[in-house]
Structures are given as structure tokens and as C-alpha cells.
Design a protein around this motif. Sequence first.
Motif, PDB file in Angstrom:
ATOM      1  N   THR A   1       8.873  -5.503   9.204  1.00 44.01           N
ATOM      2  CA  THR A   1       8.498  -5.345   7.776  1.00 44.01           C
ATOM      3  C   THR A   1       9.047  -5.777   6.566  1.00 44.01           C
ATOM      4  O   THR A   1       8.825  -6.024   5.453  1.00 44.01           O
ATOM      5  CB  THR A   1       8.342  -3.842   7.785  1.00 44.01           C
ATOM      6  OG1 THR A   1       9.444  -3.172   7.832  1.00 44.01           O
ATOM      7  CG2 THR A   1       7.189  -3.313   8.796  1.00 44.01           C
TER       8      THR A   1
ATOM      9  N   ARG B   1       1.940   5.806   4.522  1.00 43.55           N
ATOM     10  CA  ARG B   1       0.981   4.356   4.899  1.00 43.55           C
ATOM     11  C   ARG B   1       1.750   2.969   4.962  1.00 43.55           C
ATOM     12  O   ARG B   1       1.059   2.293   4.932  1.00 43.55           O
ATOM     13  CB  ARG B   1       0.301   4.479   3.413  1.00 43.55           C
ATOM     14  CG  ARG B   1      -0.472   5.510   3.172  1.00 43.55           C
ATOM     15  CD  ARG B   1      -1.041   5.825   1.569  1.00 43.55           C
ATOM     16  NE  ARG B   1       0.061   5.678   0.705  1.00 43.55           N
ATOM     17  CZ  ARG B   1      -0.126   5.241  -0.640  1.00 43.55           C
ATOM     18  NH1 ARG B   1      -1.294   5.051  -1.078  1.00 43.55           N
ATOM     19  NH2 ARG B   1       1.042   5.350  -1.305  1.00 43.55           N
ATOM     20  N   ALA B   2       2.969   3.232   5.022  1.00 48.95           N
ATOM     21  CA  ALA B   2       3.700   2.022   5.246  1.00 48.95           C
ATOM     22  C   ALA B   2       3.300   1.082   6.500  1.00 48.95           C
ATOM     23  O   ALA B   2       2.919   1.570   7.522  1.00 48.95           O
ATOM     24  CB  ALA B   2       5.257   2.214   5.272  1.00 48.95           C
TER      25      ALA B   2
ATOM     26  N   GLY C   1      10.983  -2.044   3.905  1.00 49.62           N
ATOM     27  CA  GLY C   1       9.810  -1.407   4.440  1.00 49.62           C
ATOM     28  C   GLY C   1      10.553  -0.369   5.529  1.00 49.62           C
ATOM     29  O   GLY C   1      11.508  -0.156   5.808  1.00 49.62           O
TER      30      GLY C   1
ATOM     31  N   ARG D   1       3.757  -1.132   9.486  1.00 52.16           N
ATOM     32  CA  ARG D   1       4.697  -0.712  10.713  1.00 52.16           C
ATOM     33  C   ARG D   1       4.817  -1.994  11.557  1.00 52.16           C
ATOM     34  O   ARG D   1       3.886  -2.881  11.686  1.00 52.16           O
ATOM     35  CB  ARG D   1       3.746   0.395  11.739  1.00 52.16           C
ATOM     36  CG  ARG D   1       3.554   1.746  11.192  1.00 52.16           C
ATOM     37  CD  ARG D   1       3.049   2.578  11.932  1.00 52.16           C
ATOM     38  NE  ARG D   1       1.512   2.108  11.991  1.00 52.16           N
ATOM     39  CZ  ARG D   1       0.649   2.705  11.153  1.00 52.16           C
ATOM     40  NH1 ARG D   1       0.818   3.691  10.462  1.00 52.16           N
ATOM     41  NH2 ARG D   1      -0.719   2.179  11.261  1.00 52.16           N
TER      42      ARG D   1
ATOM     43  N   LYS E   1       0.977  -1.145   0.321  1.00 56.40           N
ATOM     44  CA  LYS E   1       0.171   0.054   0.106  1.00 56.40           C
ATOM     45  C   LYS E   1       0.936   1.247  -0.033  1.00 56.40           C
ATOM     46  O   LYS E   1       0.379   2.290  -0.491  1.00 56.40           O
ATOM     47  CB  LYS E   1      -0.903  -0.009   1.295  1.00 56.40           C
ATOM     48  CG  LYS E   1      -0.380  -0.022   2.486  1.00 56.40           C
ATOM     49  CD  LYS E   1      -1.329  -0.059   3.649  1.00 56.40           C
ATOM     50  CE  LYS E   1      -0.524  -0.088   5.021  1.00 56.40           C
ATOM     51  NZ  LYS E   1      -1.485   0.009   6.242  1.00 56.40           N
ATOM     52  N   ALA E   2       2.133   1.159   0.465  1.00 53.35           N
ATOM     53  CA  ALA E   2       2.668   2.480   0.300  1.00 53.35           C
ATOM     54  C   ALA E   2       3.565   2.548  -0.932  1.00 53.35           C
ATOM     55  O   ALA E   2       4.515   3.768  -1.237  1.00 53.35           O
ATOM     56  CB  ALA E   2       4.015   2.259   1.586  1.00 53.35           C
TER      57      ALA E   2
ATOM     58  N   ILE F   1       8.106   2.691   1.350  1.00 52.80           N
ATOM     59  CA  ILE F   1       8.196   3.323   2.438  1.00 52.80           C
ATOM     60  C   ILE F   1       7.671   4.896   2.112  1.00 52.80           C
ATOM     61  O   ILE F   1       8.115   5.606   1.199  1.00 52.80           O
ATOM     62  CB  ILE F   1       9.589   3.452   2.968  1.00 52.80           C
ATOM     63  CG1 ILE F   1      10.244   2.325   3.453  1.00 52.80           C
ATOM     64  CG2 ILE F   1       9.549   4.435   4.332  1.00 52.80           C
ATOM     65  CD1 ILE F   1      11.707   2.437   3.835  1.00 52.80           C
ATOM     66  N   ASP F   2       6.314   4.885   2.943  1.00 50.27           N
ATOM     67  CA  ASP F   2       5.802   6.236   2.960  1.00 50.27           C
ATOM     68  C   ASP F   2       4.956   6.467   4.196  1.00 50.27           C
ATOM     69  O   ASP F   2       5.108   5.403   4.989  1.00 50.27           O
ATOM     70  CB  ASP F   2       5.198   6.819   1.805  1.00 50.27           C
ATOM     71  CG  ASP F   2       3.804   6.164   1.321  1.00 50.27           C
ATOM     72  OD1 ASP F   2       3.257   5.225   2.391  1.00 50.27           O
ATOM     73  OD2 ASP F   2       3.076   6.743   0.443  1.00 50.27           O
TER      74      ASP F   2
END
Length: 466
Positions: A314, A293-294, A241, A296, A205-206, A290-291
Motif C-alpha cells: 500500500t 476503509r484503507a 497506508g 489492504r 478513500k481512507a 489509515i482507517d
Amino acid sequence: MTDLSDRLQPDTGQAATTIHLVDEKSFAEWRKGQSPAIRNLLDARRYDGKSGYASMILPGENDEDWSVVSTVANVDELSPWCLSKLGEVLPAGTYRLANDLEPGPAKLGWLLGQHRFDRYLSQKPEDAGPRVLLTGKAARIDRTVALAEATIMVRDLINTTAEDLGPADLQRAIEELANEYKAEVTTHMGDGFADEYPMIYAVGKAAAEGREPRLVELEWGNKDHPRLAIVGKGVVFDSGGLDIKGAKGMRIMKKDMGGAAHAIALASLVMKLGLKVRLHLLIPTVENAIDGRALRPGDVIDSRKGISVEIDNTDAEGRLILGDALAKAGEDEAGLIIDYATLTGAARVALGPDLPPMFVNDDELAGALEEGAKAEGDPVWRMPLWDGYDKMLKSDIADMANSASSAFAGCITAALFLRKFVPAETPWVHFDTYGWSPSTQPGRPKGGEAYGLRAAWAMLEERYGL
């Protein structure tokens, strides 16, 4: 890709340059049969029949009448790689092994020696032209060419940079294969995807726009035939991640879709050679980016199978996307499930880059894979699905964790995680493959590489028939 279809031909007595194969045991006797001039040349070059892959040109009575001598490990038991160097360096022409020797498995290396991945070179290597090898077993030519092309498919997909091979590009590669063999493709992504395949979505999703996570399915074959599911990990790039990898560990993470490359190539063999199965190819493909929304560490996510998973690390993301895909394969009542994944560094520590561990829940299936590996010169090593290590995946707040509480037995605990998503009654094999050759050898350049592909194909041929 280099067209290899004309580089193996039936031996019908046509003119050809002779290749003499010798080994340490046979060299002295072979040397006795040569002319004084050839013996003097061999001595001058210190050619003794002992040096691996050593070869030299032997002159004849005129310029066009020449032959080749090459050292192999065992003349009586040729390996897939003993003609690789010759396939690479000899001039264009037609060649035959001396004394009616059948090249057997060496045909594969002859073909692979003639291919190079040159997509990113501004000056392409000059094509020397086709080097054709004659064989007395014409019926095996199509199979050998198909295996070589499947191996090249794995290599080229892995060698392609992540910039040029995102999830959408991997999807297109599968769609092109489907068009070639009149298969059906379904791609799951977008609205509702997070609910259907929550672990695949969570990992991907990121990623940037246009590189969204997805599950690509291909189906082919007679619906009345046994159902075969092939699953491949398609992480097109793995940053690790938020548990980010170091620079050295991240350097070749374009290869983290190597499991998908193997699965797609094996599916291509099934369709090209007409295996009597109902094929179900499943490729979960994501970028572990990685952003904000990544995923965790400490998050708890759901799975398609309804098992909740606490994220311990991750960078243990491949098993997550495979878990959802394996669950889907099980829902469709596969008679056999095969998965490939570049899954753990622990597997490399245990067995190195060239020997992929396989985890199998069925002893008969394991035996068939070991026989196929031996027949094809494509080694694999069975590792245990050790029940006692299940406790290492325990979570305090969820059904299980995605990474073990200990650094011990990393490839085993990863396989045990995957086993949770496979129906207990379904025969299943998991290959933890490196997908990468760290150094160049004849027929095996540094870069993407296929491990366990030919072993699995030999098993499938025996199990289902053509």
C-alpha cells in the motif's frame, strides 16, 4: 511570495555597484589590477580566488564608492547558482557585473537568493529590500522571472504542511491559477468517482471528511494547437497506508505531492509565457491515510484503463493514482505527456537527491530534454524502460501487481507500471523527482525544491515555440 519582477532590470548605463567575479585562473591577473590598499586587504583576508562562493566588500575612495569581489567556479561559464549568495546577503541597491559580463543563467540564482519560505515564523525575517541586477539581455528578463517564480511555487507548495494543504487546498491552488489565466477547471470526485477513477479512489478513500480523493483537470489554450498533457502525483501526505512507514520515512511525507507542485508550476510557465499548445493539466490528489476503509495488501482493484491490479504494497500508491490520470490523458489524444512524481526511494539510492531520473519512450524527446537540462543547469539522467523487468510486476490473480516481486530496479519497475497506462504511440517522459533539498546551499534552502522543471521548460520552448 516575494515580488521578483523589479529585481532584474535592463542595463541602460544607470549608476550601480560593481561586482567583480573571479575564479582560480583569473584571480592573480585581476589582483594585479587592484590598488596596493586593495591588494593588502585581500592578503589580510587570505582571499585567494579559490574558495567557492567566497566574497568580500572592497572599499572605494569614499563611503558610497565600494564594490564586491566574489569567487565562482568558472567566470567563462556561469552557473545558475554563482550569484545566489550575493542576491541573499548584499544590501538593497543596484548591481552590475564588471567588464560588461552578462550574468546569463546566474540571474536565476540572484532572484532565488532573495526568497524565503516564512509562512510559519512568528517573527518574519527583516526584508533587506530589493537587490537589483542589471542585464544587457532585456528580452530574457520576463523568462528568468517566470522561471524563478515557478521554482518558488514548487518550493512553497512542498514546504506547506499537510494540515494546510489537503486535496481541497491543492484544488484551490489550481483554480486560482485558472482564474489568473482564464483556464477551465473540472474536478472529479464524489458520486461515481470510484467507477471512473478506481485507483485514485482506492488510495484516498481512507482520508478524513473534507480530504476526499479527486482528480483536478485544467485546460487552457487554442484548441487547434498541439495537445500537451502534464500530470503530477498529488499525495498530500503519505503514511504508507497499512504498510505503514517508519517514523523517519514518514517525517517529510508532506512532500509527497511534490510531483503535483512541479506539474502545476510547469503549467503556470506554459500559460504565463504563452506556449503554443492546448494545455491539459491533470492532478490526482489524495491522502494515503489509515482507517477501516484503507486499501489492504492483497486487494485487487480495477483501473480506468481496465487493467486489474493486485496490491502488493500500500506504500506503492503514487503509481496507482498516476495510472488513472495517465489513462485519462491518453484518452484525450495528447501529443506529449509529461509526468512528475516523488515516486521511489530506489531513485534516490541510484542517483541521490539532486539528480532526478527520467524515463522516456522516445529517443528524440530524450535528447531534447538532455539538451534543455544542460542549457539550464538543471541536470537529469535518463534511465531505461527495460522490457525484461516487466515480469517483475506479474501477479498470480490479476493483470499485474503494483509493486515488484524483487527489491531490485525499483524506480525502473515503477516506471514500467506507469507505461502500461500510456498509449504506446504517445511520446512520454516520467520524472521520478525527490522534490526536496536535504541541506542548505546558496539559493537552495533546505526543504522543497524543483528538479527537472527548467529542463522540461527548455524542451517545450524548443518543441512548440512562444
